[in-house]
Design a protein around this motif. Structure first.
Motif, PDB file in Angstrom:
ATOM      1  N   UNK A   2      27.980 -12.485 -52.729  1.00 51.68           N
ATOM      2  CA  UNK A   2      27.146 -12.740 -51.897  1.00 51.68           C
ATOM      3  C   UNK A   2      26.430 -14.179 -52.419  1.00 51.68           C
ATOM      4  N   UNK A   3      26.970 -14.849 -52.402  1.00 50.70           N
ATOM      5  CA  UNK A   3      26.522 -16.370 -52.971  1.00 50.70           C
ATOM      6  C   UNK A   3      26.042 -17.343 -51.380  1.00 50.70           C
ATOM      7  N   UNK A   4      25.076 -18.110 -51.813  1.00 52.94           N
ATOM      8  CA  UNK A   4      24.308 -18.463 -50.717  1.00 52.94           C
ATOM      9  C   UNK A   4      23.578 -17.311 -50.072  1.00 52.94           C
ATOM     10  N   UNK A   5      23.317 -16.721 -50.602  1.00 52.33           N
ATOM     11  CA  UNK A   5      22.139 -15.294 -49.530  1.00 52.33           C
ATOM     12  C   UNK A   5      21.559 -14.825 -50.776  1.00 52.33           C
ATOM     13  N   UNK A   6      21.704 -14.232 -51.985  1.00 55.52           N
ATOM     14  CA  UNK A   6      21.199 -13.527 -52.886  1.00 55.52           C
ATOM     15  C   UNK A   6      19.984 -14.530 -52.453  1.00 55.52           C
ATOM     16  N   UNK A   7      20.637 -15.952 -53.482  1.00 56.75           N
ATOM     17  CA  UNK A   7      20.086 -16.925 -54.190  1.00 56.75           C
ATOM     18  C   UNK A   7      19.239 -16.986 -53.390  1.00 56.75           C
ATOM     19  N   UNK A  42      17.069 -15.669 -61.108  1.00 60.62           N
ATOM     20  CA  UNK A  42      17.457 -15.032 -59.601  1.00 60.62           C
ATOM     21  C   UNK A  42      18.943 -14.175 -59.913  1.00 60.62           C
ATOM     22  N   UNK A  43      19.416 -13.240 -59.386  1.00 63.88           N
ATOM     23  CA  UNK A  43      20.637 -12.442 -59.258  1.00 63.88           C
ATOM     24  C   UNK A  43      21.880 -13.621 -59.339  1.00 63.88           C
ATOM     25  N   UNK A  44      22.337 -12.842 -60.274  1.00 67.45           N
ATOM     26  CA  UNK A  44      23.837 -13.850 -60.558  1.00 67.45           C
ATOM     27  C   UNK A  44      23.154 -14.711 -61.821  1.00 67.45           C
ATOM     28  N   UNK A  45      22.161 -14.420 -62.702  1.00 67.07           N
ATOM     29  CA  UNK A  45      22.318 -15.290 -63.832  1.00 67.07           C
ATOM     30  C   UNK A  45      22.217 -14.176 -65.130  1.00 67.07           C
ATOM     31  N   UNK A  66      36.086 -18.474 -54.876  1.00 61.50           N
ATOM     32  CA  UNK A  66      37.187 -16.499 -54.372  1.00 61.50           C
ATOM     33  C   UNK A  66      36.267 -15.406 -54.878  1.00 61.50           C
ATOM     34  N   UNK A  67      35.215 -14.945 -56.247  1.00 63.30           N
ATOM     35  CA  UNK A  67      34.352 -13.944 -56.845  1.00 63.30           C
ATOM     36  C   UNK A  67      33.152 -14.602 -56.108  1.00 63.30           C
ATOM     37  N   UNK A  68      32.368 -15.533 -56.277  1.00 61.52           N
ATOM     38  CA  UNK A  68      31.245 -16.147 -55.491  1.00 61.52           C
ATOM     39  C   UNK A  68      31.226 -15.439 -53.963  1.00 61.52           C
ATOM     40  N   UNK A  69      32.501 -16.103 -53.177  1.00 67.98           N
ATOM     41  CA  UNK A  69      32.304 -16.108 -51.208  1.00 67.98           C
ATOM     42  C   UNK A  69      33.906 -15.397 -51.346  1.00 67.98           C
ATOM     43  N   UNK A  70      34.703 -15.012 -51.380  1.00 67.72           N
ATOM     44  CA  UNK A  70      35.673 -14.248 -51.300  1.00 67.72           C
ATOM     45  C   UNK A  70      36.735 -15.315 -51.256  1.00 67.72           C
TER      46      UNK A  70
END
Length: 188
Positions: A19-24, A2-5, A97-101
């Motif tokens: 984009x955590x919680x969306x792209x994954x 998955x993206x983020x790997x 902060x990095x993953x969500x904002x």
């Protein structure tokens, strides 16, 4: 993957930022759809399992796609991102902060991405594991989430375990519980 790997280049890894919680979730569904098209039929049970961030993704996927999966097995999941950001250690706060904002300006996004806001949409059986001494994802994340569920749920808490389970006896119990859960809910 998955993206983020990691292992696929910085651009690939960084694509999950914000984009955590969306792209994954999209990546999980794409994998499921590929496997369902190429390798198995819908008559084969589909069980999703994940721990920590993978548990977060598992809960989101089964909530948003109730007809595609038959069960979820989850370890130490963050379920309420606003609460999680207030009660985890500094490294995780920075990572959020990095993953969500950054908070507080992204508070609504934290709320909307949280599996706890989708708990009433989960219809498949769930098996949740939690370490009572977890200082990364405090156990209240799991227990409050369970209180919102309407589906069949089994919960196992390990009093001497943290975020990463260590004891051989814990793993023996986990494998036994998973086996019992799947026999009871899927392969009955």
């Amino acid at each position: 993957m998955g993206r983020g790997s990691t292992g696929y280049g910085r651009k690939y890894r960084d694509s999950l930022a914000g984009n955590w919680g969306v792209y994954d979730v999209e990546d999980c569904l794409s994998t499921y759809n590929y496997m369902a098209t190429e390798y198995w039929t819908r008559s084969n049970p589909a069980i999703l399992m994940g721990g920590s961030a993978g548990g977060f993704t598992t809960l989101k996927v089964v909530a948003l796609n109730p007809t595609q999966f038959d069960a979820g097995i989850v370890f130490c999941p963050p379920t309420n991102l606003l609460d999680f950001s207030s009660h985890t250690h500094a490294i995780e706060k920075s990572y959020l902060n990095y993953l969500v904002g950054p908070l507080p300006e992204w508070s609504l996004k934290y709320k909307n991405l949280s599996p706890i806001t989708l708990a009433d949409k989960i219809t498949v059986p769930l098996l949740l594991f939690q370490g009572a001494k977890d200082n990364v994802v405090p156990k209240i994340q799991c227990t409050e989430f369970i209180s919102k569920l309407r589906c069949c749920v089994e919960y196992r808490e390990y009093p001497e375990e943290g975020h990463v389970f260590r004891a051989k006896e814990t793993y023996e119990d986990i494998f036994k519980k998973i086996d019992q859960f799947l026999i009871k809910t899927i392969f009955y």
